[in-house]
Design an enzyme around this catalytic site. Structure first.
Site, PDB file in Angstrom:
ATOM      1  N   ASP A  86      13.381  17.003  12.802  1.00  0.00           N
ATOM      2  CA  ASP A  86      13.414  15.454  12.008  1.00  0.00           C
ATOM      3  C   ASP A  86      13.405  14.327  12.739  1.00  0.00           C
ATOM      4  OD1 ASP A  86      13.473  14.380   9.542  1.00  0.00           O
ATOM      5  OD2 ASP A  86      15.831  14.303   9.597  1.00  0.00           O
ATOM      6  N   HIS A  87      12.433  13.406  12.128  1.00  0.00           N
ATOM      7  CA  HIS A  87      12.324  12.223  12.951  1.00  0.00           C
ATOM      8  C   HIS A  87      12.074  12.374  14.717  1.00  0.00           C
ATOM      9  CE1 HIS A  87      12.682   9.437   9.653  1.00  0.00           C
ATOM     10  NE2 HIS A  87      13.767  10.555   8.948  1.00  0.00           N
ATOM     11  N   GLY A 189      20.382   7.002   4.082  1.00  0.00           N
ATOM     12  CA  GLY A 189      21.994   6.608   4.204  1.00  0.00           C
ATOM     13  C   GLY A 189      22.292   6.440   2.814  1.00  0.00           C
ATOM     14  N   HIS A 224      11.714  10.703   2.094  1.00  0.00           N
ATOM     15  CA  HIS A 224      12.815  10.673   2.985  1.00  0.00           C
ATOM     16  C   HIS A 224      13.935  10.047   2.105  1.00  0.00           C
ATOM     17  CE1 HIS A 224      11.578  12.047   6.995  1.00  0.00           C
ATOM     18  NE2 HIS A 224      10.792  12.446   6.215  1.00  0.00           N
ATOM     19  N   GLY A 225      15.373   9.769   2.613  1.00  0.00           N
ATOM     20  CA  GLY A 225      16.374   9.058   1.775  1.00  0.00           C
ATOM     21  C   GLY A 225      16.551   9.245   0.588  1.00  0.00           C
ATOM     22  N   SER A 227      19.105  10.609  -0.991  1.00  0.00           N
ATOM     23  CA  SER A 227      20.451  10.789  -1.344  1.00  0.00           C
ATOM     24  C   SER A 227      20.698   9.358  -2.323  1.00  0.00           C
ATOM     25  CB  SER A 227      21.359  10.586  -0.132  1.00  0.00           C
ATOM     26  OG  SER A 227      21.304  11.969   0.479  1.00  0.00           O
ATOM     27  N   THR A 249      22.843  12.441   3.385  1.00  0.00           N
ATOM     28  CA  THR A 249      24.042  11.785   3.104  1.00  0.00           C
ATOM     29  C   THR A 249      24.620  12.485   1.897  1.00  0.00           C
ATOM     30  OG1 THR A 249      22.930   9.633   3.654  1.00  0.00           O
ATOM     31  CG2 THR A 249      24.859   9.566   2.378  1.00  0.00           C
TER      32      THR A 249
END
Ligand SMILES: [Zn+2]
Length: 294
Positions: A86-87, A189, A224-225, A227, A249
């Protein structure tokens, strides 16, 4: 069963669902993720930030030992499992994670670089990874940090910006990446209290159609992201062209809540992994990948 991420996502793209990609950082996370996938008969992607591994348990203190165990664990799972870096921050890290991490996919994240540099660096990683049958994910547009948003603020005013559909086509053609993470309204996040992300499904539809036409097959996209995004929006996005959903998250919060709810009774690690697993059992059907193992 260990598979490449390309095999998994090409299938998901044709059939119109997304595979869950939980961030895993130790053997408890991995066991919980595989157990949830097996219970729902779903394929799963283990997203590993090799750079952030710490001694949470004996295995993760050494990335080589963790990678070896991870690969063995994935090979013996009853459902298809892909191991993804990841990343990935650099070419050096990509080599290390291919050799030591047991990855069947790497991510070349150069999305904060100018377009031409992102193309050049990603293409180098693709050449390396494809020479050993490993898939590559890249990111275009920038999925920023949720903490930078304020209630009522527009997405493009925060630390994120939308992916440009024309650039997406040029990027995929020039780099040869197997799937692309796009920026359509989420951030990494936890959002501040009161900020609810809104996915731009028009941009998603435009990017998917443009890539399908340019590449001549159903081209997989990544979110992505995720949450904090309302479930109805996630469900729609997964039926409209998102084929991998990264989740971190929300899993951490679910794990912590489970521990707190116990009132101090029970083993903290077992409770945390139970919370992690229950959240995945809740989200996999939202992405539509339950029952999709082969
Ligand atoms: Zn991410």
């Amino acid at each position: 069963m260990l598979v490449t991420m390309k095999e998994m996502l090409d299938r998901a793209s044709i059939e119109g669902y997304a595979v869950a990609a939980p961030n895993v950082g130790n053997s408890l996370d991995v066991d919980a993720a595989i157990a949830a996938a097996e219970q729902l008969n779903a394929p799963i992607i283990l997203d590993v930030r090799f750079e952030n591994l710490g001694p949470a348990d004996k295995r993760t203190a050494d990335p080589r030992q963790f990678g070896e165990w991870l690969r063995h664990r994935a090979e013996h799972a009853k459902v298809p499992v892909a191991i993804n870096e990841d990343h990935g921050p650099s070419y050096k890290a990509a080599v290390r994670n291919l050799v030591w991490g047991g990855c069947t996919s790497i991510m070349a994240d150069r999305s904060s670089l100018p377009f031409e540099e992102n193309v050049a660096e990603t293409a180098k990683c693709v050449e390396l990874a494809h020479s050993v049958d490993v898939s590559v994910e890249a990111e275009l547009g920038h999925v920023g940090q949720a903490a930078t948003f304020k209630p009522g603020q527009a997405y493009e005013e925060g630390d994120s910006f939308y992916t440009n559909p024309d650039e997406a086509v040029e990027f995929v053609k020039r780099t040869g990446v197997d799937c692309l993470a796009i920026s359509i309204g989420t951030a990494h996040g936890k959002y501040p209290e009161g900020y609810v992300p809104k996915l731009n499904l028009d941009i998603l539809t435009t990017i998917k159609a443009a890539l399908n036409e340019a590449m001549g097959y159903s081209y997989p996209l990544v979110l992505h992201g995720s949450s904090g995004t309302p479930k109805d929006q996630l469900k729609l996005a997964c039926s409209m062209g998102i084929n991998k959903v990264n989740i971190n998250t929300d899993l951490t919060i679910a794990a912590m809540e489970k521990v707190l709810q116990s009132g101090g009774k029970g083993n903290v690690w077992s409770l945390a992994s139970q919370g992690f697993k229950e959240k995945l059992l809740e989200m996999i059907p939202v992405y539509g990948s339950d029952g999709k193992a082969w």
